[in-house]
Design a protein around this motif. Structure first.
Motif, PDB file in Angstrom:
ATOM      1  N   ASN A  38       0.822  -1.211   0.000  1.00 45.96           N
ATOM      2  CA  ASN A  38       0.000   0.000   0.000  1.00 45.96           C
ATOM      3  C   ASN A  38       0.857   1.263   0.000  1.00 45.96           C
ATOM      4  N   HIS A  39       1.908   1.273   0.817  1.00 48.31           N
ATOM      5  CA  HIS A  39       2.788   2.451   0.865  1.00 48.31           C
ATOM      6  C   HIS A  39       3.582   2.609  -0.433  1.00 48.31           C
ATOM      7  N   LEU A  40       3.994   1.481  -1.006  1.00 45.73           N
ATOM      8  CA  LEU A  40       4.728   1.542  -2.268  1.00 45.73           C
ATOM      9  C   LEU A  40       3.832   2.038  -3.397  1.00 45.73           C
ATOM     10  N   VAL A  41       2.612   1.503  -3.468  1.00 45.15           N
ATOM     11  CA  VAL A  41       1.666   1.930  -4.500  1.00 45.15           C
ATOM     12  C   VAL A  41       1.374   3.420  -4.395  1.00 45.15           C
ATOM     13  N   LEU A  42       1.173   3.906  -3.169  1.00 46.76           N
ATOM     14  CA  LEU A  42       0.876   5.322  -2.976  1.00 46.76           C
ATOM     15  C   LEU A  42       2.027   6.201  -3.457  1.00 46.76           C
ATOM     16  N   LYS A  43       3.252   5.845  -3.093  1.00 50.47           N
ATOM     17  CA  LYS A  43       4.421   6.630  -3.523  1.00 50.47           C
ATOM     18  C   LYS A  43       4.528   6.662  -5.046  1.00 50.47           C
ATOM     19  N   VAL A  44       4.419   5.477  -5.651  1.00 50.63           N
ATOM     20  CA  VAL A  44       4.605   5.373  -7.103  1.00 50.63           C
ATOM     21  C   VAL A  44       3.482   6.079  -7.847  1.00 50.63           C
ATOM     22  N   LEU A  45       2.237   5.931  -7.364  1.00 48.02           N
ATOM     23  CA  LEU A  45       1.107   6.556  -8.050  1.00 48.02           C
ATOM     24  C   LEU A  45       1.189   8.080  -8.014  1.00 48.02           C
ATOM     25  N   VAL A  46       1.539   8.637  -6.861  1.00 52.37           N
ATOM     26  CA  VAL A  46       1.617  10.103  -6.742  1.00 52.37           C
ATOM     27  C   VAL A  46       2.644  10.658  -7.720  1.00 52.37           C
ATOM     28  N   PHE A  47       3.829  10.034  -7.752  1.00 54.36           N
ATOM     29  CA  PHE A  47       4.876  10.551  -8.633  1.00 54.36           C
ATOM     30  C   PHE A  47       4.518  10.346 -10.103  1.00 54.36           C
ATOM     31  N   ASN A  48       4.050   9.155 -10.448  1.00 56.09           N
ATOM     32  CA  ASN A  48       3.701   8.876 -11.848  1.00 56.09           C
ATOM     33  C   ASN A  48       2.574   9.780 -12.321  1.00 56.09           C
ATOM     34  N   PHE A  49       1.593  10.019 -11.450  1.00 52.82           N
ATOM     35  CA  PHE A  49       0.491  10.898 -11.835  1.00 52.82           C
ATOM     36  C   PHE A  49       1.005  12.304 -12.120  1.00 52.82           C
ATOM     37  N   PHE A  50       1.833  12.832 -11.217  1.00 53.69           N
ATOM     38  CA  PHE A  50       2.364  14.181 -11.413  1.00 53.69           C
ATOM     39  C   PHE A  50       3.270  14.231 -12.634  1.00 53.69           C
ATOM     40  N   ASN A  51       4.135  13.232 -12.771  1.00 54.39           N
ATOM     41  CA  ASN A  51       5.110  13.225 -13.855  1.00 54.39           C
ATOM     42  C   ASN A  51       4.441  13.137 -15.223  1.00 54.39           C
ATOM     43  N   CYS A  52       3.371  12.356 -15.313  1.00 49.83           N
ATOM     44  CA  CYS A  52       2.724  12.125 -16.607  1.00 49.83           C
ATOM     45  C   CYS A  52       1.663  13.167 -16.950  1.00 49.83           C
ATOM     46  N   PHE A  53       1.017  13.754 -15.933  1.00 46.07           N
ATOM     47  CA  PHE A  53      -0.131  14.617 -16.213  1.00 46.07           C
ATOM     48  C   PHE A  53       0.061  16.082 -15.841  1.00 46.07           C
ATOM     49  N   ALA A  54       1.132  16.425 -15.104  1.00 51.80           N
ATOM     50  CA  ALA A  54       1.312  17.818 -14.664  1.00 51.80           C
ATOM     51  C   ALA A  54       1.425  18.764 -15.849  1.00 51.80           C
ATOM     52  N   SER A  55       2.191  18.357 -16.872  1.00 51.87           N
ATOM     53  CA  SER A  55       2.360  19.234 -18.038  1.00 51.87           C
ATOM     54  C   SER A  55       1.034  19.450 -18.767  1.00 51.87           C
ATOM     55  N   LEU A  56       0.203  18.399 -18.812  1.00 49.95           N
ATOM     56  CA  LEU A  56      -1.092  18.529 -19.488  1.00 49.95           C
ATOM     57  C   LEU A  56      -2.019  19.466 -18.712  1.00 49.95           C
ATOM     58  N   PHE A  57      -2.008  19.374 -17.385  1.00 47.61           N
ATOM     59  CA  PHE A  57      -2.803  20.294 -16.573  1.00 47.61           C
ATOM     60  C   PHE A  57      -2.321  21.735 -16.752  1.00 47.61           C
ATOM     61  N   TYR A  58      -0.995  21.912 -16.824  1.00 49.39           N
ATOM     62  CA  TYR A  58      -0.433  23.259 -16.982  1.00 49.39           C
ATOM     63  C   TYR A  58      -0.852  23.856 -18.327  1.00 49.39           C
TER      64      TYR A  58
ATOM     65  N   ALA B 101      -3.436  22.994 -20.143  1.00 51.24           N
ATOM     66  CA  ALA B 101      -4.891  23.148 -20.238  1.00 51.24           C
ATOM     67  C   ALA B 101      -5.398  24.331 -19.422  1.00 51.24           C
ATOM     68  N   PHE B 102      -4.909  24.501 -18.203  1.00 53.05           N
ATOM     69  CA  PHE B 102      -5.544  25.459 -17.289  1.00 53.05           C
ATOM     70  C   PHE B 102      -4.705  26.701 -16.976  1.00 53.05           C
ATOM     71  N   VAL B 103      -3.403  26.668 -17.317  1.00 54.99           N
ATOM     72  CA  VAL B 103      -2.575  27.863 -17.148  1.00 54.99           C
ATOM     73  C   VAL B 103      -2.346  28.541 -18.498  1.00 54.99           C
ATOM     74  N   MET B 104      -1.817  27.759 -19.449  1.00 55.63           N
ATOM     75  CA  MET B 104      -1.592  28.315 -20.787  1.00 55.63           C
ATOM     76  C   MET B 104      -2.889  28.397 -21.594  1.00 55.63           C
ATOM     77  N   GLN B 105      -3.835  27.474 -21.308  1.00 55.95           N
ATOM     78  CA  GLN B 105      -5.118  27.396 -22.016  1.00 55.95           C
ATOM     79  C   GLN B 105      -4.929  27.324 -23.532  1.00 55.95           C
ATOM     80  N   ASP B 106      -3.979  26.488 -23.927  1.00 54.46           N
ATOM     81  CA  ASP B 106      -3.654  26.285 -25.344  1.00 54.46           C
ATOM     82  C   ASP B 106      -4.115  24.879 -25.731  1.00 54.46           C
TER      83      ASP B 106
END
Length: 652
Positions: free
Chosen positions: A397-417, A419-424
């Motif tokens: 459970n602790h390993l999954v949580l660590k890996v999911l948080v980082f993978n989610f941010f690493n893979c989707f942070a640029s897309l959120f930026y 979409a909602f900051v640059m709005q391009d």
């Protein structure tokens, strides 16, 4: 690979089920002690199993490890082990019930001596359980290793594994059964579903549920893909019409997860794991601490203060994860600088090559993401091990949580930026397509081609040896050579990475596919190739894993449901940013935000209502489970009444 799947161990010879490989320099005293404990009677604290040492084989010229042992069991021992584990089998009335030796003749598949009643995977799981629960008695240390301490109640096999004395323990393949499974699974071209029952029979419920979820997810994507293709082809630059697609996406990601729970419950009931009680968890092999008494079992085992573990989690692991997220953010900003540079070059002098240059930053960023995820995974495993969790479930459970948080941010942070900051939205579509396609190509290379290539190189000498032996002795591979060949195969590390990949693909589809509707099509194609590549690896690259009697996909169900909640928020925000929606709120941007938030809350409420409206377990299965519970209570009442009447007779 073993012939047949039946086990008949009544005589001195037996069908080998599990392989134990000890270190080549293991002390003879240690080996004799371990083999004695494995063979000894249960009442003496042994496992009461059968053991044979593997011979040198046909060719003794090559260096080999002599300390390889084959473990089996008598048929009666396997049946008593099935009762101890509480394996569920189909009863004569069609219900699923825990197996007991007293009622063995009332089970549907038990015929004659019941020599085909248990599958080979179940027999191997029983032996693994018996070996894992083999405990030290009066020994203070492992014989031959005075530094390797033991104490009453300590699992012997786990201790030997953690100290490197026992190198590996794995179940053997069955040649004919594997050949049949391979043919029905991936060798023949078909449009039919995967043979989930056969996969369960050979590999166990955990593996079958993963492939069942992969298949279900693929079919669930088909409606989204069919709607997405015309959207992509005919409305390439019309983002306003994607509002309808986004709304459909919201309902889709909620409904499919709820229906999956019903489908998995049906599978688990049919396989006998839905109502099976979870076994008491033993401490992990790597768990360490000061020797003390377990308040539940009363056995001696290491004790580690929970406060100390929490300090490690919050003062070391959490800051490390935050630092990694910050580094990931810095890499993302470098990517945007590269993107801006490529765009400026293209605007100054638009050519074919500068047009290609626009995609280079996204490709580089996608590759960097995969490398960062890989490095972080090793760091997360090291940290989670260092936190010293007592139970394997807590560790996971602790390993999954660590890996999911980082993978989610690493893979989707640029897309959120974007979409909602640059709005391009143009850049969002381009980035999503590039990330998705590049990650799929890399995953296919890492998961399909690379393991096969490495395995071929590793076994090159062994394959030549096998061919030589077959030439000398005929077509069939001798058992000794089969065992040594399988011992060199890669170890299957579980479904963690497979579920993680599906989680990220689900995120790409549910979060931003309204701006790139072709995402669902790409994921469908990826999943189809994933089925075949995973099936090939399971049958020919990896050692056979032990059966995992799972009732669901575990913590990953919660992970997918969390992603679906985030998808509601994301898609509502994208709908609110649509020019078509903005025309209704030209006078006040605040009203637009309030309406978007209100709609988001309504949809979230609708989502949570659906979770209650759609039962996790189908009604007919609920009735069967309730009936079984009622019968168990009635049987318990009758037993108590009989005991009371016997007691009163004795008193009189």
């Amino acid at each position: 690979m073993l012939q047949g799947s039946s086990v008949d161990n009544s005589g001195p010879s037996f069908t080998p089920l599990v392989v134990l490989e000890l270190a080549s320099d293991a002390k003879e005293e240690t080996i004799a002690w371990l083999m004695g404990r494995i063979k000894d009677q249960q009442q003496n604290g042994g496992a009461e199993l059968l053991v044979e040492q593997l011979g040198p084989g046909v060719s003794t010229q090559e260096k080999y490890n002599p300390n390889i042992f084959l473990v089996g069991a008598s048929w009666q021992r396997l049946l008593s082990g099935a009762e101890d584990l509480g394996l569920f089998k189909e009863f004569s009335d069609g219900s699923m019930r825990a197996f007991t030796c007293a009622n063995k003749l009332n089970f549907k598949e038990f015929k004659g001596d019941g020599d085909s009643f248990l599958s080979m995977a179940e027999c191997q799981y029983i032996i693994k359980h018996e070996l894992d629960t083999l405990r030290a008695k009066d020994e203070t240390h492992v014989p031959g290793y005075t530094q390797t301490k033991l104490y009453p109640g300590k699992s012997i096999v786990r201790r030997l594994q953690s100290k490197g004395i026992l190198i590996q323990m794995f179940p053997l393949h069955e040649k004919e059964a594997l050949k049949r499974l391979s043919f029905s699974w991936y060798k023949k071209v078909k449009l039919s579903l995967q043979p989930l029952d056969d996969i369960k029979h050979y590999y166990g419920e955990g593996q079958a549920l993963y492939f069942g979820f992969l298949e279900y997810f693929t079919f669930a994507l088909v409606p989204l893909a069919l709607i997405g293709v015309p959207y992509y082809l005919f409305d390439l630059d019309d983002y306003d019409r994607y509002v309808i697609y986004a709304v459909f996406n919201l309902v889709w990601c909620t409904v499919i997860l709820e229906l999956w729970k019903r489908f998995s419950a049906s599978l688990a009931y049919r396989w006998g794991t839905l109502s099976r009680k979870k076994a008491f968890e033993e401490p992990r092999p790597g768990f360490h601490g000061v020797l003390g008494f377990n308040p539940v079992t009363g056995r001696e085992e290491p004790l580690y203060p929970n406060t100390k573990r929490q300090l490690r989690v919050y003062l070391v692991s959490l800051p490390f994860v935050l630092l990694c997220l910050y580094l990931s953010f810095c890499v993302m900003m470098i990517y945007f600088l590269m993107e801006g540079w490529a765009l400026s070059v293209h605007d100054e002098e638009p050519t074919f090559w500068t047009g290609i240059l626009l995609f280079i930053p996204s490709i580089i960023y996608a590759v960097v993401i995969e490398i960062m995820n890989l490095i972080y995974r090793y760091a997360a495993e090291f940290l989670t091990e260092w936190e010293n969790h007592r139970l394997e479930s807590s560790y996971q459970n602790h390993l999954v949580l660590k890996v999911l948080v980082f993978n989610f941010f690493n893979c989707f942070a640029s897309l959120f930026y974007i979409a909602f900051v640059m709005q391009d939205m143009v850049l969002l579509r381009q980035s999503l397509a590039t990330l998705l396609i590049t990650s799929q190509i890399l995953n296919q290379f890492m998961e399909a081609f690379l393991p096969y290539w490495l395995q071929r190189r590793r076994n090159k000498k062994m394959i030549h040896k096998v061919r030589k032996i077959r030439t000398l002795e005929g077509k069939e591979l001798p058992l000794t050579e089969q065992v040594r060949l399988e011992a060199h195969m890669s170890t299957y590390l579980g479904t963690f990475d497979d579920y993680l990949e599906l989680f990220l693909l689900f995120g790409y589809v549910s979060l931003f596919s309204c701006v790139y509707p072709l995402a669902a099509v790409l994921v469908v194609l990826n999943n189809i190739t994933e089925v075949y590549s995973d099936a090939f690896k399971m049958c020919h690259v990896f050692k056979r894993p032990f059966s995992d009697p799972a009732a669901d996909i575990g913590v990953w169900q919660l992970a997918f449901e969390t992603m679906s909640v985030i998808a509601v928020v994301t898609n509502c925000a994208l709908i609110g940013m649509s020019p078509q929606v903005k025309t209704y709120f030209l006078d006040s941007e605040t009203q637009l935000i309030l309406w978007t938030v209100a709609v988001e809350h309504v949809l979230l409420a609708f989502k949570f209502i659906l979770t209650f409206v759609i039962p996790d377990v189908p009604k007919h299965i609920q009735i069967k489970l309730a009936r079984l519970e009622f019968e168990s209570l009635e049987a318990l009442k009758k037993k108590k009444m009989l005991e009371a009447s016997e007691f009163s007779k004795n008193v009189q």
